[in-house]
Design a protein around this motif. Structure first.
Motif, short mmCIF file in Angstrom:
data_model
loop_
_atom_site.label_atom_id
_atom_site.label_comp_id
_atom_site.label_asym_id
_atom_site.label_seq_id
_atom_site.Cartn_x
_atom_site.Cartn_y
_atom_site.Cartn_z
N GLU A 313 0.83 -1.21 0.00
CA GLU A 313 0.00 0.00 0.00
C GLU A 313 0.86 1.25 0.00
N ALA A 314 1.92 1.25 0.80
CA ALA A 314 2.82 2.41 0.83
C ALA A 314 3.48 2.62 -0.53
N ALA A 315 3.88 1.54 -1.17
CA ALA A 315 4.51 1.64 -2.48
C ALA A 315 3.54 2.24 -3.50
N LEU A 316 2.30 1.82 -3.48
CA LEU A 316 1.31 2.38 -4.41
C LEU A 316 1.11 3.87 -4.16
N ARG A 317 1.03 4.28 -2.90
CA ARG A 317 0.85 5.70 -2.58
C ARG A 317 2.01 6.55 -3.10
N MET A 318 3.21 5.97 -3.13
CA MET A 318 4.40 6.73 -3.52
C MET A 318 4.65 6.72 -5.02
N GLY A 319 3.85 6.01 -5.77
CA GLY A 319 4.04 6.02 -7.21
C GLY A 319 4.73 4.80 -7.78
N PHE A 320 4.86 3.74 -6.99
CA PHE A 320 5.34 2.48 -7.53
C PHE A 320 4.18 1.74 -8.18
N VAL A 321 4.49 0.85 -9.10
CA VAL A 321 3.45 0.08 -9.78
C VAL A 321 3.71 -1.41 -9.61
N ARG A 322 2.64 -2.19 -9.77
CA ARG A 322 2.68 -3.65 -9.71
C ARG A 322 3.38 -4.18 -8.45
N PRO A 323 3.13 -3.60 -7.29
CA PRO A 323 3.80 -4.13 -6.08
C PRO A 323 3.29 -5.53 -5.77
N ARG A 324 4.20 -6.39 -5.38
CA ARG A 324 3.82 -7.75 -4.97
C ARG A 324 4.72 -8.19 -3.83
N THR A 325 4.28 -9.22 -3.14
CA THR A 325 5.05 -9.78 -2.04
C THR A 325 5.56 -11.15 -2.44
N GLU A 326 6.85 -11.38 -2.26
CA GLU A 326 7.47 -12.66 -2.58
C GLU A 326 7.84 -13.39 -1.29
N PRO A 327 7.79 -14.73 -1.30
CA PRO A 327 8.09 -15.50 -0.09
C PRO A 327 9.58 -15.74 0.10
N ASP A 328 9.95 -16.07 1.35
CA ASP A 328 11.32 -16.49 1.63
C ASP A 328 11.45 -18.00 1.44
N LEU A 329 12.56 -18.57 1.87
CA LEU A 329 12.82 -19.98 1.65
C LEU A 329 11.84 -20.89 2.39
N THR A 330 11.19 -20.34 3.42
CA THR A 330 10.23 -21.14 4.19
C THR A 330 8.79 -20.86 3.77
N GLY A 331 8.60 -20.07 2.72
CA GLY A 331 7.26 -19.78 2.23
C GLY A 331 6.57 -18.62 2.91
N ARG A 332 7.27 -17.89 3.78
CA ARG A 332 6.65 -16.76 4.49
C ARG A 332 6.83 -15.47 3.71
N ASP A 333 5.84 -14.59 3.77
CA ASP A 333 5.92 -13.29 3.09
C ASP A 333 7.16 -12.55 3.56
N ARG A 334 8.05 -12.14 2.62
CA ARG A 334 9.33 -11.60 3.06
C ARG A 334 9.85 -10.45 2.21
N PHE A 335 9.44 -10.31 0.95
CA PHE A 335 10.06 -9.31 0.07
C PHE A 335 9.02 -8.51 -0.69
N LEU A 336 9.17 -7.19 -0.63
CA LEU A 336 8.41 -6.31 -1.50
C LEU A 336 9.15 -6.19 -2.84
N VAL A 337 8.42 -6.40 -3.92
CA VAL A 337 8.97 -6.21 -5.27
C VAL A 337 8.03 -5.22 -5.97
N ALA A 338 8.60 -4.14 -6.50
CA ALA A 338 7.80 -3.13 -7.17
C ALA A 338 8.67 -2.35 -8.14
N TRP A 339 8.01 -1.57 -9.01
CA TRP A 339 8.71 -0.79 -10.01
C TRP A 339 8.29 0.67 -9.92
N ARG A 340 9.21 1.56 -10.20
CA ARG A 340 8.82 2.97 -10.24
C ARG A 340 7.92 3.20 -11.45
#
Length: 343
Positions: A313-340
């Motif tokens: 949500e913060a990324a969208l507010r700041m002007g990033f697009v297509r933000p998604r969350t990627e999992p770590d090695l144990t399958g837990r939500d761990r990484f924000l991936v987005a593009w300006r």
């Protein structure tokens, strides 16, 4: 582990490893048997595989020390006391075993007190690198390797990197992220930012070790001591960076970690995100990253497993697009991936 088990060169490697494993697990270390092998290898001056081989072959400690006597000398185990007089395997074993035992007892005592294994042996593996670590710097974790993978996958495909590829590693710590990227992506230019006086000592040390001997690599890696959230930091790169990859402080103040290795040893400046939810510093960094990136540029940010939705949500507010969350090695939500925006 008893003194006799470590000091007697006639003790089997298997029995010494087992004794260490029991001691570690009794102290609350989760994988005592595995770590026992690593501590034994460090004390002797050999590889973990060498210790495992000695266990399978039924070797004694004396045989293990004699076989890797040169490595033991390099590790500070060999015999200054022998003054060059060690002439055969039996002499090496006799001279080396007490020193190995001393190092081993000290190491096991420290690990039972829950000092991080990496601080004891002095290094931590990260992707293809071996990084120096110690008090004052955050020990890199295996899950952060995924952040590098996510960036490399995009840089090698969609971005089509060349000599002009620009990457930034914010909150560099040991330098794990930036040093991996500059060595795995030939011709890239990497800027690393670390603020803390203690941590940057390790960043510089690792940069020197890793980049030495790699043609041109030192010229492509640029380390800056500064506040990563400050608009003046790397201002000359604003709007030109292809990717920012960061593992910032993000642990919520409301839920501090319970593991002694983390809360008692990792520097708190590298752990806590500056607010009860841990999002204060990550959100400040996102704002700075938005300015650094070129249109279409990528951000990969590690975060707490509770923070995925809020950071999207913060990324969208700041002007990033297509933000998604990627999992770590144990399958837990761990990484924000987005593009300006503006791709």
């Amino acid at each position: 582990m008893t003194d006799a088990a470590g000091a007697d060169p006639h003790s089997s490697v298997r029995s010494v490893a087992a004794a260490i494993g029991v001691a570690l697990e009794s102290a609350g270390v989760a994988h005592g048997e595995y770590e026992a092998v690593l501590l034994l290898a460090w004390a002797v001056g050999c590889e973990a595989g060498d210790v495992r081989r000695a266990v399978l072959m039924g070797d004694t400690m004396g045989e293990l020390v004699s076989r890797y006597g040169a490595g033991a000398d390099d590790a500070g185990v060999g015999g200054d006391e022998t003054d060059g007089a060690v002439s055969d395997d039996a002499d090496v074993a006799t001279a080396g075993a007490p020193r190995v035992a001393t190092r081993l007892r000290d190491a096991v005592t420290r690990r039972c007190a829950r000092e991080p294994l990496q601080y004891i042996v002095g290094t931590a593996p990260f992707r293809y690198l071996s990084l120096d670590v110690g008090p004052g710097v955050f020990v890199p974790r295996p899950e952060t390797e995924t952040a590098v993978d996510l960036a490399l996958d995009w840089l090698r495909s969609d971005c089509i990197p060349g000599a002009g590829t620009r990457i930034v590693d914010l909150c560099a710590g040991t330098g794990a992220i930036g040093l991996s990227l500059v060595t795995e992506l030939p011709a890239s230019q990497v800027w690393a930012v670390e603020k803390d006086d203690d941590a940057i000592v390790w960043t510089r040390r690792n940069a020197s070790r890793v980049l030495d001997g790699i043609a041109g690599a030192a010229d492509r890696y640029h380390l800056v001591q500064a506040d990563a959230t400050d608009a003046a930091t790397l201002a000359q790169l604003d709007g030109t960076v292809d990717a920012v990859v960061t593992n910032p402080p993000y642990i919520p103040l409301a839920t501090p970690p319970e593991q002694p290795e983390v809360i008692d040893w990792d520097p708190h400046v590298a752990l806590f995100g500056g607010s009860d939810d841990g999002l204060h510093i990550p959100v400040l960094l996102l704002r700075r990253i938005r300015t650094l990136l070129r249109p279409g540029g990528l951000v990969v940010m590690e975060h707490d497993i509770t923070q995925g939705a809020a950071l999207r949500e913060a990324a969208l507010r700041m002007g990033f697009v297509r933000p998604r969350t990627e999992p770590d090695l144990t399958g837990r939500d761990r990484f924000l991936v987005a593009w300006r925006d503006g791709e």
